[in-house]
Design a protein around this motif. Sequence first.
Motif, PDB file in Angstrom:
ATOM      1  N   LEU A 275       0.831  -1.208   0.000  1.00  0.00           N
ATOM      2  CA  LEU A 275       0.000   0.000   0.000  1.00  0.00           C
ATOM      3  C   LEU A 275       0.864   1.256   0.000  1.00  0.00           C
ATOM      4  CD1 LEU A 275      -2.781  -1.033   2.544  1.00  0.00           C
ATOM      5  CD2 LEU A 275      -3.010  -0.803   0.080  1.00  0.00           C
ATOM      6  N   GLN A 276       1.966   1.215   0.749  1.00  0.00           N
ATOM      7  CA  GLN A 276       2.852   2.368   0.777  1.00  0.00           C
ATOM      8  C   GLN A 276       3.479   2.609  -0.590  1.00  0.00           C
ATOM      9  OE1 GLN A 276       3.233   4.409   3.385  1.00  0.00           O
ATOM     10  NE2 GLN A 276       4.444   5.735   2.053  1.00  0.00           N
ATOM     11  N   GLN A 277       3.846   1.512  -1.254  1.00  0.00           N
ATOM     12  CA  GLN A 277       4.394   1.650  -2.607  1.00  0.00           C
ATOM     13  C   GLN A 277       3.362   2.227  -3.560  1.00  0.00           C
ATOM     14  OE1 GLN A 277       5.807  -2.239  -3.587  1.00  0.00           O
ATOM     15  NE2 GLN A 277       7.526  -2.199  -2.115  1.00  0.00           N
ATOM     16  N   ALA A 278       2.110   1.763  -3.433  1.00  0.00           N
ATOM     17  CA  ALA A 278       1.052   2.298  -4.308  1.00  0.00           C
ATOM     18  C   ALA A 278       0.880   3.796  -4.070  1.00  0.00           C
ATOM     19  CB  ALA A 278      -0.257   1.556  -4.039  1.00  0.00           C
TER      20      ALA A 278
ATOM     21  N   LYS B 173       0.215  21.210  -0.892  1.00  0.00           N
ATOM     22  CA  LYS B 173       1.201  20.195  -1.300  1.00  0.00           C
ATOM     23  C   LYS B 173       1.186  19.003  -0.356  1.00  0.00           C
ATOM     24  CE  LYS B 173       4.467  23.464  -3.446  1.00  0.00           C
ATOM     25  NZ  LYS B 173       5.814  24.030  -3.363  1.00  0.00           N
ATOM     26  N   LYS B 174       1.138  19.278   0.946  1.00  0.00           N
ATOM     27  CA  LYS B 174       1.118  18.183   1.932  1.00  0.00           C
ATOM     28  C   LYS B 174      -0.142  17.357   1.790  1.00  0.00           C
ATOM     29  CE  LYS B 174       3.932  20.581   5.377  1.00  0.00           C
ATOM     30  NZ  LYS B 174       3.976  21.133   6.742  1.00  0.00           N
ATOM     31  N   ALA B 175      -1.267  18.027   1.539  1.00  0.00           N
ATOM     32  CA  ALA B 175      -2.529  17.294   1.388  1.00  0.00           C
ATOM     33  C   ALA B 175      -2.496  16.382   0.177  1.00  0.00           C
ATOM     34  CB  ALA B 175      -3.692  18.282   1.285  1.00  0.00           C
ATOM     35  N   LEU B 176      -1.884  16.864  -0.957  1.00  0.00           N
ATOM     36  CA  LEU B 176      -1.802  16.036  -2.164  1.00  0.00           C
ATOM     37  C   LEU B 176      -0.881  14.851  -1.937  1.00  0.00           C
ATOM     38  CD1 LEU B 176      -1.624  18.841  -4.844  1.00  0.00           C
ATOM     39  CD2 LEU B 176      -3.514  17.266  -4.469  1.00  0.00           C
ATOM     40  N   GLU B 177       0.211  15.048  -1.189  1.00  0.00           N
ATOM     41  CA  GLU B 177       1.149  13.950  -0.959  1.00  0.00           C
ATOM     42  C   GLU B 177       0.581  12.893  -0.019  1.00  0.00           C
ATOM     43  OE1 GLU B 177       5.255  16.546  -1.475  1.00  0.00           O
ATOM     44  OE2 GLU B 177       4.674  15.729   0.452  1.00  0.00           O
ATOM     45  N   LYS B 178      -0.336  13.290   0.865  1.00  0.00           N
ATOM     46  CA  LYS B 178      -0.903  12.355   1.841  1.00  0.00           C
ATOM     47  C   LYS B 178      -2.204  11.718   1.373  1.00  0.00           C
ATOM     48  CE  LYS B 178       1.049  14.616   5.922  1.00  0.00           C
ATOM     49  NZ  LYS B 178       0.746  15.273   7.194  1.00  0.00           N
ATOM     50  N   ALA B 179      -2.559  11.898   0.112  1.00  0.00           N
ATOM     51  CA  ALA B 179      -3.809  11.308  -0.404  1.00  0.00           C
ATOM     52  C   ALA B 179      -3.741   9.791  -0.320  1.00  0.00           C
ATOM     53  CB  ALA B 179      -4.051  11.758  -1.842  1.00  0.00           C
ATOM     54  N   THR B 180      -4.856   9.160   0.133  1.00  0.00           N
ATOM     55  CA  THR B 180      -4.897   7.698   0.293  1.00  0.00           C
ATOM     56  C   THR B 180      -5.126   7.027  -1.054  1.00  0.00           C
ATOM     57  OG1 THR B 180      -7.255   7.714   0.677  1.00  0.00           O
ATOM     58  CG2 THR B 180      -5.835   7.996   2.593  1.00  0.00           C
ATOM     59  N   PRO B 181      -4.862   5.698  -1.161  1.00  0.00           N
ATOM     60  CA  PRO B 181      -5.108   4.972  -2.432  1.00  0.00           C
ATOM     61  C   PRO B 181      -6.556   5.071  -2.888  1.00  0.00           C
ATOM     62  CG  PRO B 181      -3.703   3.688  -1.004  1.00  0.00           C
ATOM     63  CD  PRO B 181      -4.127   4.851  -0.218  1.00  0.00           C
TER      64      PRO B 181
ATOM     65  N   ASP C  63       3.230   5.834  -3.022  1.00  0.00           N
ATOM     66  CA  ASP C  63       4.380   6.505  -3.629  1.00  0.00           C
ATOM     67  C   ASP C  63       4.205   6.644  -5.135  1.00  0.00           C
ATOM     68  OD1 ASP C  63       5.447   6.618  -1.113  1.00  0.00           O
ATOM     69  OD2 ASP C  63       6.702   4.826  -1.366  1.00  0.00           O
ATOM     70  N   ARG C  64       3.693   5.558  -5.766  1.00  0.00           N
ATOM     71  CA  ARG C  64       3.470   5.648  -7.234  1.00  0.00           C
ATOM     72  C   ARG C  64       2.413   6.695  -7.556  1.00  0.00           C
ATOM     73  NH1 ARG C  64       3.904  -0.046  -6.725  1.00  0.00           N
ATOM     74  NH2 ARG C  64       1.632  -0.233  -6.755  1.00  0.00           N
ATOM     75  N   SER C  65       1.389   6.776  -6.736  1.00  0.00           N
ATOM     76  CA  SER C  65       0.347   7.773  -6.988  1.00  0.00           C
ATOM     77  C   SER C  65       0.900   9.184  -6.873  1.00  0.00           C
ATOM     78  CB  SER C  65      -0.799   7.574  -5.990  1.00  0.00           C
ATOM     79  OG  SER C  65      -1.359   6.292  -6.119  1.00  0.00           O
ATOM     80  N   ILE C  66       1.783   9.388  -5.877  1.00  0.00           N
ATOM     81  CA  ILE C  66       2.382  10.721  -5.727  1.00  0.00           C
ATOM     82  C   ILE C  66       3.236  11.054  -6.954  1.00  0.00           C
ATOM     83  CG2 ILE C  66       4.031  12.048  -4.365  1.00  0.00           C
ATOM     84  CD1 ILE C  66       3.023  10.543  -1.899  1.00  0.00           C
ATOM     85  N   ALA C  67       3.983  10.061  -7.473  1.00  0.00           N
ATOM     86  CA  ALA C  67       4.790  10.292  -8.676  1.00  0.00           C
ATOM     87  C   ALA C  67       3.892  10.626  -9.868  1.00  0.00           C
ATOM     88  CB  ALA C  67       5.640   9.052  -8.972  1.00  0.00           C
ATOM     89  N   LEU C  68       2.751   9.910  -9.977  1.00  0.00           N
ATOM     90  CA  LEU C  68       1.806  10.197 -11.063  1.00  0.00           C
ATOM     91  C   LEU C  68       1.290  11.621 -10.953  1.00  0.00           C
ATOM     92  CD1 LEU C  68       0.032   9.335 -13.442  1.00  0.00           C
ATOM     93  CD2 LEU C  68      -1.614   8.426 -11.775  1.00  0.00           C
ATOM     94  N   MET C  69       1.012  12.050  -9.751  1.00  0.00           N
ATOM     95  CA  MET C  69       0.535  13.424  -9.567  1.00  0.00           C
ATOM     96  C   MET C  69       1.589  14.434 -10.034  1.00  0.00           C
ATOM     97  SD  MET C  69      -1.149  12.794  -5.823  1.00  0.00           S
ATOM     98  CE  MET C  69      -1.123  14.524  -5.448  1.00  0.00           C
ATOM     99  N   LYS C  70       2.849  14.132  -9.729  1.00  0.00           N
ATOM    100  CA  LYS C  70       3.902  15.050 -10.171  1.00  0.00           C
ATOM    101  C   LYS C  70       3.986  15.101 -11.696  1.00  0.00           C
ATOM    102  CE  LYS C  70       6.728  14.538  -5.998  1.00  0.00           C
ATOM    103  NZ  LYS C  70       8.018  14.092  -5.452  1.00  0.00           N
ATOM    104  N   ARG C  71       3.833  13.923 -12.358  1.00  0.00           N
ATOM    105  CA  ARG C  71       3.866  13.927 -13.837  1.00  0.00           C
ATOM    106  C   ARG C  71       2.667  14.683 -14.399  1.00  0.00           C
ATOM    107  NH1 ARG C  71       5.408   8.516 -12.966  1.00  0.00           N
ATOM    108  NH2 ARG C  71       3.309   7.779 -13.509  1.00  0.00           N
ATOM    109  N   LEU C  72       1.521  14.521 -13.796  1.00  0.00           N
ATOM    110  CA  LEU C  72       0.338  15.251 -14.259  1.00  0.00           C
ATOM    111  C   LEU C  72       0.553  16.759 -14.152  1.00  0.00           C
ATOM    112  CD1 LEU C  72      -2.556  13.107 -12.756  1.00  0.00           C
ATOM    113  CD2 LEU C  72      -1.922  13.308 -15.161  1.00  0.00           C
ATOM    114  N   ARG C  73       1.213  17.159 -13.091  1.00  0.00           N
ATOM    115  CA  ARG C  73       1.457  18.596 -12.957  1.00  0.00           C
ATOM    116  C   ARG C  73       2.435  19.081 -14.036  1.00  0.00           C
ATOM    117  NH1 ARG C  73       3.562  22.019  -7.681  1.00  0.00           N
ATOM    118  NH2 ARG C  73       3.426  24.051  -8.693  1.00  0.00           N
ATOM    119  N   ALA C  74       3.443  18.263 -14.322  1.00  0.00           N
ATOM    120  CA  ALA C  74       4.383  18.657 -15.384  1.00  0.00           C
ATOM    121  C   ALA C  74       3.657  18.783 -16.718  1.00  0.00           C
ATOM    122  CB  ALA C  74       5.508  17.627 -15.493  1.00  0.00           C
TER     123      ALA C  74
END
Length: 526
Positions: free
Chosen positions: A356-359, A471-479, A361-372
């Motif tokens: 779940l933690q890995q998922a 930013k903190k709220a987006l990084e702490k979003a649950t799966p 982390d992947r979601s946070i990375a996806l969010m960063k790509r979406l922002r780019a």
Amino acid sequence: MATIKMNRAKSAAAAISYALGPNRMKEDTKEWLIDHGCPPEALKGNDRAVVRSGINISPTYATDEMKAVRQHANGDTVKNQVVRIIQSFAADDLDITNPNDWQKCNEIGYEFARRSFGGVDDESKESYYPPYQIAVYTHVDGKGHKLHNHIIVNKTNLNDGKQWTVDNLDQEWRSFREINDAVCREYGLKITQERSKKVKKTISERELELKGQYVWKNDLRTRIDEALAEIKKKNINLEDALKARGVDVRRRGQNGISYAFIDEEGKKRISRGKRLGTNYERESVDGYEQEIKQQREQQERAREATRSVRLDARRQAIDAVQKHQRHVERCIGTSRGRIERFGARKQAIIALVRSLQQAVDRSIALMKRLRADFERRKAEMKRFQAKIRKMDSIKSYQDLERQMRSAAKVAEQSKKTAAPKAIVAVTLRDELPENSSNQLIAATADMTRYLVMVDQGVWSGRQFKFSDPEKKALEKATPDQLQKINGIAKRQARRLSGIVDDAVEQQKKNAERLRAMRNQGKRYRR
């Protein structure tokens, strides 16, 4: 049967006030009586004394009348002003919830007091009433819920003004007890035939106990009790146990026994067993000692029987122990298996948490790509707006032709451009409240509003930035939130794609309009 307790009181006013108890009937006493069948109308008064009577006195004004007699006789200088007697009845004799028994209780107390202080039985004689002031108050309260009388006797004699005195208070109490038994028989109450007590205490002893003073007989009883308890635990005789506690015992004749010791005040005290109580008489003490000897003999015989147990019985006991041991070992093996299964479950849970933690982390990375991608799309829209502004500054047909070619090129590039990707959200766009306190929702609302402004071509050109809480709220979003977000992002992308397509179609119309104007200008030149 009725029992009596007797003592002296220094203050007549205090004794009468307690016995009369004006407005002192407790509500819980009334509730208990009513719950157990007492008629409520019988409890209209609030005094503790539900029935009262008097001999040579009014029970309501007993305090003043007794005081007047004492002052007239001796100036009210008596140390102990009244004698107080408490007469209590068992629940089997009188029913505390029956008002008729209240009256009967008071009548018994009245008759007992009259006879105890000199009133003769023959009513025709002048001495039918005793020469003392006596007030009788009947109570229905108390922890034991038993009917009882408070009998207050003024010690001043009405005839000669002398005080009521006795040489032996304990002997006087015994005579009062006999009168009490006789009155109770006349009223049909049961009388116990045997009045022997395990522990006998005189009135003087009771008064000393109430005052908290030393009572040497209580001290002697305590030493004897300790000696009797010791001979039960240790193999010694009673004489040795008593001697260790400073008590000498002497047996007289067949049934007599006496005890002697030095009390705390240094005085030598001697008492016979019958004056201490039945527990300390010779018959009881010798019987107790003989019983202990018999118990020890039985225990010794039991131990001898235990030593002579047959061999097969011992083997059966050993087999039972071994069987129990095997059962315990099986239980231990079962417990180990359970522990291993619990460990495996624990490891599986740990692995699940890691996945779940890995998922996340992947979601946070996806969010960063979406922002780019979002920033890239913003730059494209800026370039598109700059080209539109150039089309508004047409100065010649050559400029018009160049702008038309540029517009066609932009249109062709717009077709090839993929639909913009929407920034993540945790709820439906139409349900987002304004000025939400949830930082994640607020960030989503800001990003959605930004996309709409870019699509409509009204973006001011400022660089878009998230606040630190967002930013903190987006990084702490649950799966679960990210899964909802992806669906919303797709719908938002389709909506924005439609806006871009509409803009391309409008650009085509503008190009057609410019082409028509160019053709019309050629005709004019011809």
